[in-house]
Design an enzyme around this catalytic site. Structure first.
Site, short mmCIF file in Angstrom:
data_model
loop_
_atom_site.label_atom_id
_atom_site.label_comp_id
_atom_site.label_asym_id
_atom_site.label_seq_id
_atom_site.Cartn_x
_atom_site.Cartn_y
_atom_site.Cartn_z
CB THR A 167 42.49 -26.57 28.08
OG1 THR A 167 41.09 -26.57 28.39
CG2 THR A 167 42.69 -25.84 26.77
N GLY A 168 41.00 -29.39 27.85
CA GLY A 168 40.03 -30.22 27.14
C GLY A 168 39.73 -31.48 27.90
N GLY A 177 40.21 -34.47 29.65
CA GLY A 177 41.44 -35.04 30.19
C GLY A 177 41.66 -36.50 29.88
CB THR A 211 42.02 -26.31 32.29
OG1 THR A 211 41.36 -27.42 32.85
CG2 THR A 211 43.49 -26.37 32.60
NE ARG A 258 38.97 -36.38 35.58
CZ ARG A 258 39.31 -35.30 34.90
NH1 ARG A 258 39.64 -34.20 35.53
NH2 ARG A 258 39.36 -35.31 33.59
CB VAL A 259 44.30 -37.39 38.86
CG1 VAL A 259 45.40 -36.47 38.35
CG2 VAL A 259 44.34 -37.49 40.37
N GLY A 260 42.84 -35.71 36.26
CA GLY A 260 42.83 -35.61 34.80
C GLY A 260 44.22 -35.43 34.25
CG ASP A 261 44.58 -33.07 30.74
OD1 ASP A 261 43.42 -33.01 31.23
OD2 ASP A 261 45.13 -32.11 30.19
N1 ASP Z 1 41.72 -31.04 31.11
C1 ASP Z 1 40.95 -30.75 32.29
C2 ASP Z 1 40.63 -32.03 32.99
O1 ASP Z 1 40.31 -32.99 32.34
C3 ASP Z 1 39.69 -30.01 31.99
C4 ASP Z 1 39.86 -28.81 31.09
O2 ASP Z 1 40.86 -28.60 30.46
O3 ASP Z 1 38.95 -28.00 31.05
O4 ASP Z 1 40.65 -32.04 34.21
#
Ligand code: ASP
Length: 311
Positions: free
Chosen positions: A218-219, A221, A167, A195-198
């Site tokens: 980032t990371g 989610g 991200t 799918r929706v992440g953070d």
């Molecule tokens: N946080 C993002 C997600 O889960 C992925 C990422 O940060 O690389 O969609």
């Protein structure tokens, strides 16, 4: 007020051969944003310019070169938040927009709602002069090859040259004290469609409050959401700001940004058993970042105006 800018290109296991591309991508994003801020321009313009550079660079998981979902399609999420009003513009599940951050900005500025998804968001984009693109045009060769391997074989980070998660994000403060934070992502590889992440969720992947600071995360989610990480980091900045404002608090502000970043990432592993990272600016523009993954691509403008980048 002295302007400030910090960017990231994702917390992940960046392989040695991708380090150069990641740091130069962050350099170019800083250059795009700083050319606006250093001439007295607006934080919102700077943050959009920086994110567009990162979205267009296939080494990052946002815009062109995003990870593919289980169906082999790019589905992008993005958000931008205004620290003065606490308003945000967010989009999710875009399949036909080259630069999702532009739609997020259009929502922030022109929409009574804070978040639009899928077809409705794409219709809003067209209505606000942002053309749709061919979904195939968002797919890089590297991601197509990785997806094909994941389909045949079991999904494995090795298929993605280590950029399993990547991200992008930015936080900017301009001379008038306007503070904005933004995050943009293609999400996780082989995610379920829809799918929706953070990342596009206010308080999870991004938060900005001019009274305390701005954050982009980032990371993983599904873990970041559990601790509402961006808002948690801003709350840590707020507590420290109160302490620094109080007559007894004297000089705890110098390291506030760094401590808040570290504490939020620590909470992510301790409470949600997840890995990730974040960047932030406190309300004065002091930068901070932290990550628990092997590497995170980041860059910020130092007090002397030099660009500092690293992984
Ligand atoms: N946080 C993002 C997600 O889960 C992925 C990422 O940060 O690389 O969609």
């Amino acid at each position: 007020m002295k302007p400030a800018l910090i960017v990231h290109g994702g917390a992940r296991d960046i392989p040695d051969e991708a380090v150069e591309a990641c740091t130069s991508g962050c350099q170019r994003a800083l250059a795009a944003g700083w050319s606006i801020l250093s001439k007295g321009g607006q934080a919102l313009d700077a943050i959009e310019a920086a994110i567009v550079v990162l979205e267009d660079d296939p080494v990052f998981d946002a815009g062109y070169g995003s990870h593919l979902n289980l169906d082999g399609r790019v589905e992008c999420d993005a958000i931008v938040m205004d620290g003065r009003t606490l308003g945000a513009g967010a989009v999710s599940a875009l399949q036909r927009v080259k630069n999702p951050i532009r739609v997020a900005r259009a929502i922030l500025e022109n929409c009574p709602h804070m978040m639009l998804v899928g077809e409705g968001a794409e219709r809003f984009a067209i209505q606000h002069g942002i053309p749709l693109c061919d979904p195939e045009g968002l797919i890089s060769q590297a991601e197509r090859a990785a997806w094909l391997k994941c389909r045949k074989d079991k999904h494995a980070a090795a298929h993605h040259r280590g950029h399993e998660q990547g991200t992008v994000g930015a936080v900017a403060l301009d001379k008038d004290g306007n503070l904005f934070a933004a995050t943009s992502t293609g999400g996780t590889c082989c995610k379920l469609p829809g799918r929706v992440g953070d990342s596009p969720l206010i308080g999870c992947g991004c938060y900005a409050d001019s009274e305390a600071g701005g954050v982009s995360c980032t990371g993983y989610g599904e873990a970041i959401m559990k601790i509402v990480m961006a808002k948690t980091a801003v709350d840590l900045l707020r507590q420290s700001a109160i302490c620094a404002d109080s007559p007894a608090g004297a000089s705890c502000e110098a390291s506030t940004a760094k401590v808040a970043a570290r504490e939020a990432v620590h909470l992510l592993s301790k409470r949600a058993h997840g890995t990730g990272g974040l960047i932030l600016l406190d309300r004065h523009g002091n930068p901070g970042f932290a990550f628990s993954t092997p590497r995170m691509a980041y860059g910020y403008v130092a007090l002397d105006g030099n660009f500092v980048t690293g992984v």
